[in-house]
Enzyme design. Structure first.
Site, mmCIF file in Angstrom:
data_model
loop_
_atom_site.group_PDB
_atom_site.id
_atom_site.type_symbol
_atom_site.label_atom_id
_atom_site.label_comp_id
_atom_site.label_asym_id
_atom_site.label_seq_id
_atom_site.Cartn_x
_atom_site.Cartn_y
_atom_site.Cartn_z
ATOM 1 N NE ARG A 138 51.220 5.147 46.913
ATOM 2 C CZ ARG A 138 52.530 5.250 46.861
ATOM 3 N NH1 ARG A 138 53.235 5.395 47.955
ATOM 4 N NH2 ARG A 138 53.179 5.225 45.707
ATOM 5 C CG ASP A 174 57.786 13.291 50.964
ATOM 6 O OD1 ASP A 174 58.177 12.181 51.352
ATOM 7 O OD2 ASP A 174 58.561 14.165 50.512
#
Ligand SMILES: Cc1c2[nH]c(c1CCC(=O)O)Cc1[nH]c(c(CCC(=O)O)c1C)Cc1[nH]c(c(CCC(=O)O)c1C)Cc1[nH]c(c(C)c1CCC(=O)O)C2
Length: 442
Positions: A138, A174
């Protein structure tokens, strides 16, 4: 399907990490390892769950919420296999449930109330910040970009399955992704959470919201397809944020403690509230559909903040919208898990919204949840995340209690009572999975 088969497919990198932690004798005594789960077919579950007449279901389906849609009707068919031909016809030919890749996995068996070779386990937020390999891939990539880069989202989803040997992947995404894809200006601010440029507080603002188009979800389909390919016979669980939790972020414009603004809005401007919740329900349903179509074998609707509501507000202003989201994927027949925190007072109402499995947070023992749900519903939960850092003696004593409590339910999927804390030592989770598998092996 054997568990060993699952492991070999995943090129698991850390076989030496799988050690059973040392146990005191008393741990063995607490859980009966041989106790078979009472088999419950999907049919008996749906019969048990869905026979309440609409008139007895409370204000959401009766007089109390003029603008809330009615709860959908549920089928009462008897004796059918895991998925009917009609449901299978809704899935693509290579969907893992149709290709029989995941249908008999311990996770799918437990989610559908069937006995399994061991008690399956996954952890909410198992993919992400607690893993060094996640932080590495990430690096320098904003959260929402990572979610919308299919290969990266797939790799991150698979990381905890490789490392911990959990029984399912949870899609890395998400709850704000559907609104982002619809065109709402939302970002995830590190250390804070989702933040909107413009909160949505009036009927006009609700009516100005862009509609999510099915084609907007292509990056999600691509990521899910890549993930499912990598996971082999380990099922992927898809998810969405429930209408209340998503709308709470939209009305507040960001995270909040008590969700005061949305709770005020539902009373002060019910028309605007119901339109917003209906928008959130549609986008959640579309997000779930895209994940199932691309290969998810189960889904979870997260109503993380529903516990800030009393039961009557939940029934009046929220339940029917959650029901819409869940009903949008009913035709596929994949198990639908419904989870929230602080929901002791809401569990029956959340179940009535149409869930097949109820996720229980760490505040309520599973036997008590089982009683509230009349012993008819597979349960998921509910190891207290705080115990992950409390030392192995405390942790395993607690886990033994959770496993024993889970015996009360028709079937039990082990999980935490909320997400993995970012500071968790990953080895604690790896050891915990091995322990649960060994302790509950039939
Ligand atoms: C609270 C929050 C949200 N979104 C975010 C937060 C955290 C703010 C922070 O602590 O910095 C932002 C976020 N969400 C996620 C990340 C990635 C890294 C990580 O924190 O693990 C980040 C930075 C993963 C996620 N966020 C979510 C998932 C999917 C579900 C899962 O993995 O269990 C993932 C991978 C889902 C999500 N997202 C949100 C909620 C309420 C939920 C439902 C689950 C819950 O109550 O925790 C909103």
């Amino acid at each position: 399907m054997g568990d060993a088969g699952t492991k070999s497919r995943h090129e698991l990198r850390c076989p030496s990490l799988l050690r059973k932690p040392s146990l005191g004798k008393s741990h063995h005594d607490i859980v009966s390892q041989k106790r078979p789960h009472k088999p419950v077919t999907l049919d008996t579950m749906s019969e048990n769950q869905h026979t309440t007449p609409a008139s007895e279901k409370g204000p959401a389906s009766a007089q109390g919420a003029a603008q809330a849609p009615a709860l959908p009707a549920h089928p009462t068919d008897t004796q059918r296999p895991l998925l009917t031909d009609e449901q299978l016809a809704h899935l693509s030919a290579n969907h893992p449930l149709r290709a029989d890749t995941t249908a008999d996995s311990p996770m799918l068996r437990a989610l559908t109330g069937r006995p399994s070779s061991h008690r399956p386990v996954w952890f909410m937020r198992q993919a992400g910040r607690s893993l060094p390999e996640y932080r590495q891939v990430r690096e320098g990539i904003p959260m929402l970009d990572a979610c919308l880069t299919p290969d990266l989202a797939a790799e991150i989803t698979v990381q905890p399955v490789r490392r911990h040997k959990v029984d399912a992947g949870i899609f890395f995404s998400d709850i704000v992704i559907p609104m982002k894809l619809a065109g709402v200006n939302v970002d995830i601010v590190p250390g804070k959470g989702p933040v909107l440029d413009q909160p949505v507080r009036t009927l006009d603002e609700v009516r100005d919201l862009p509609e999510l188009k099915d084609s907007d979800l292509d990056p999600i389909r691509e990521a899910v397809a890549a993930t499912v390919e990598m996971l082999g016979d380990t099922p992927l669980i898809g998810f969405a944020g429930a209408p209340f939790t998503v709308a709470a972020y939209m009305v507040e414009g960001g995270p909040s403690r008590d969700h005061l603004r949305p709770r005020t809005m539902m009373h002060a401007d019910p028309a605007a509230w119901h339109e917003l919740a209906a928008w959130a329900a549609r986008t959640a349903g579309q997000f779930l559909r895209a994940q199932i179509e691309a290969g998810a074998s189960a889904v979870q609707l997260f109503d993380s903040w529903a516990g800030s509501l009393g039961e009557s507000d939940y029934r009046r202003y929220v339940q029917a919208h959650s029901a819409t989201a869940l009903d949008m994927v009913r035709e596929y027949g994949v198990p639908r898990i419904h989870f929230g925190t602080g929901t002791t007072a809401l569990l029956p109402a959340m179940h009535e919204a149409g869930a097949d499995v109820i996720g229980v947070d760490y505040r309520l023992p599973l036997s008590a949840a089982n009683t509230l749900l009349n012993g008819a519903v597979p349960l998921q939960g509910n190891i207290d995340p705080a115990l992950l850092a409390a030392g192995s003696e405390n942790l395993y004593a607690h886990v033994d209690e959770v496993l024993a409590e889970g015996n009360a339910a028709p079937s039990h999927v082990v999980n935490l009572g909320h997400g993995v804390p970012p500071t968790t030592d990953p080895q604690v989770l790896t050891d915990l999975v091995a322990y649960i598998h060994e302790k509950t092996a039939n």
